[in-house]
Design an enzyme around this catalytic site. Sequence first.
Site, PDB file in Angstrom:
ATOM      1  N   ASP A  24      -3.407   6.500  -0.460  1.00 29.02           N
ATOM      2  CA  ASP A  24      -2.162   6.034  -1.082  1.00 29.02           C
ATOM      3  C   ASP A  24      -1.310   7.198  -1.589  1.00 29.02           C
ATOM      4  O   ASP A  24      -0.887   7.209  -2.759  1.00 29.02           O
ATOM      5  CB  ASP A  24      -2.467   5.079  -2.251  1.00 29.02           C
ATOM      6  CG  ASP A  24      -3.391   3.937  -1.854  1.00 29.02           C
ATOM      7  OD1 ASP A  24      -3.206   3.410  -0.754  1.00 29.02           O
ATOM      8  OD2 ASP A  24      -4.285   3.588  -2.638  1.00 29.02           O
ATOM      9  N   GLU A 193       2.958  -4.433   0.360  1.00 29.97           N
ATOM     10  CA  GLU A 193       2.558  -3.729  -0.867  1.00 29.97           C
ATOM     11  C   GLU A 193       3.058  -2.293  -0.806  1.00 29.97           C
ATOM     12  O   GLU A 193       3.841  -1.941   0.091  1.00 29.97           O
ATOM     13  CB  GLU A 193       1.032  -3.794  -1.053  1.00 29.97           C
ATOM     14  CG  GLU A 193       0.247  -3.302   0.151  1.00 29.97           C
ATOM     15  CD  GLU A 193      -1.235  -3.652   0.106  1.00 29.97           C
ATOM     16  OE1 GLU A 193      -1.651  -4.485  -0.713  1.00 29.97           O
ATOM     17  OE2 GLU A 193      -1.980  -3.087   0.921  1.00 29.97           O
TER      18      GLU A 193
HETATM   19  C1  6LW Z   1      -3.393  -0.144  -2.636  1.00 35.75           C
HETATM   20  C2  6LW Z   1      -2.644  -0.788  -1.551  1.00 35.75           C
HETATM   21  C3  6LW Z   1      -3.373  -0.236  -0.439  1.00 35.75           C
HETATM   22  O1  6LW Z   1      -3.117  -0.560  -3.902  1.00 35.75           O
HETATM   23  O2  6LW Z   1      -4.672  -0.203  -0.775  1.00 35.75           O
HETATM   24  O3  6LW Z   1      -3.377   0.899   1.532  1.00 35.75           O
HETATM   25  C4  6LW Z   1      -4.752  -0.494  -2.141  1.00 35.75           C
HETATM   26  N1  6LW Z   1      -2.824   0.241   0.599  1.00 35.75           N
HETATM   27  O4  6LW Z   1      -1.305  -0.511  -1.471  1.00 35.75           O
HETATM   28  C5  6LW Z   1      -5.821   0.307  -2.774  1.00 35.75           C
HETATM   29  O5  6LW Z   1      -5.670   1.652  -2.445  1.00 35.75           O
END
Ligand code: 6LW
Length: 498
Positions: A24, A193
């Site tokens: 991330d 996300e």
């Molecule tokens: C993070 C989300 C994700 O919060 O994995 O790869 C989760 N993306 O955005 C945990 O790292």
Amino acid sequence: MTDPSGAGIRDAATTPVIPGFFPDPSVCRVGEDYYLVNSSFEYAPGIPIHHSRDLRTWTQLGNVLTRESQFPAGVSAASRGIYAPTIRHRDGTFFVVGTNVERGGEQFVVTATDPAGPWSDPIVFPGLGGIDPDLAWDDDGSCFLTYCALDEALRPADGSLPVIAQVRIDLERGILLDGPREIWRGSGLAHPEGPHLYRRGDWWYLLTAEGGTERGHAVCVARSRAIDGPFELAPSTPLFSRRSTGFLVQNTGHADLVERPDGEWAMVYLGVRPRGFTPGFHVIGRETFLARVEWVDDWPVVYTDDVLPGRPDTAFVDDFSTAELHPRWVSPGAALGAFVSTHPDGGVALETRPTPAALSVRARDLRWRYEVRVDASAAVGLRVRLDEHHWYEITLDGHAAEVRARIGALEASVGSARATGDVVTLVVEAVDATHDGPDDLRFGLVDDNGERWLAALDGRYLSTEVAGGFTGRTLGLRALGATPARVVSARYLPLGDE
Ligand code: 6LW
């Protein structure tokens, strides 16, 4: 990417710029300097921060969350704790905004004038259930916190959750200026996300991670004339993904953009290196990679054709002779200061703490050797850990060495030997697989009689595909008896990746 099969680009972008469990990534630039932060989950200190001048070579400056008042070590279960921070800089202050999912209904901001720290105590914004917060300021200086909302109150009529939500905040007073509202539902893939907002020209761009952080992971982009929308999806979407390709780096997503001093743009993103027989196993977590970005018709286009120079230097020897521990050292389950101290004869003394507490470093390469010189008079363990239910460990107690393995609910002793001498070197290596796994992990020791191997185990059981979760392997040292265990030195050596 130019070739959807991945076949034509096998030599490019297969090397992470920050190898090992550094997922991330979020990056910001101040003048000629770049700063990058990553998720750290249950490990303390939390949120590693790296510095670079060229985006390719990174040095760890420290960790952002170094005090109990920022992240109480020991309260987080595996793959919970600190998720997906964003780093930004404005008017001489660095801001890191993040989520401690153990306190699910809120987001926190810490600030610093020196990115090496110290960072402030958290300013907490309650009423924001979700993950992956971002900070952006509009032209009149209003600050917007944009995040992946998991709060039922924001569930749209079509049932889709999460959504990307936004709230205006007063950073100084630590308050929300209005209620959170949905600004984007994503491109239609699962789990929108990891939002990040950028101003370029007359446009605001909203970058999202979509598809989930497994093989279907992708980066998507939308744009708007205003920071709070309405957003339109890019005509070509996703912006970047390796799903259904044969490329050696998979699960690519969760990206952040940065403008270079020369006006060119770059993107950092996470990816993994699965190896072994189907379905492929990745073992050292989600790593940080680099791409370049061009703008076509005011939309970003991602290129991974840059061949990166060499492999990052991950080797280290640490005899613990400096006043403070190097920032590479972390622990799950306890603050390092609670059980690690300087030993009067050199090295460190480890006090016994309940598992999972261990003086740990991330394994950063596909093939490596880790050696730890320990005082043979105390009981000590060296554990390769994915989580509490997936680990292999070599222990030394009264000169009796033993290798134990835990896979799910099963635990077994898989090898033993007697060691001789006052100081014994415990050794673990990740070597080529013998059973279609991603690697073998072999455990041994070096004593007065030379080097001996006690056991070799299939590495797939310490992979994310088997154990689940968001982290990667760590190599942890812990005391097993009433007397503190002395660790004289530790040495990590990459053995060459393929
Ligand atoms: C993070 C989300 C994700 O919060 O994995 O790869 C989760 N993306 O955005 C945990 O790292």
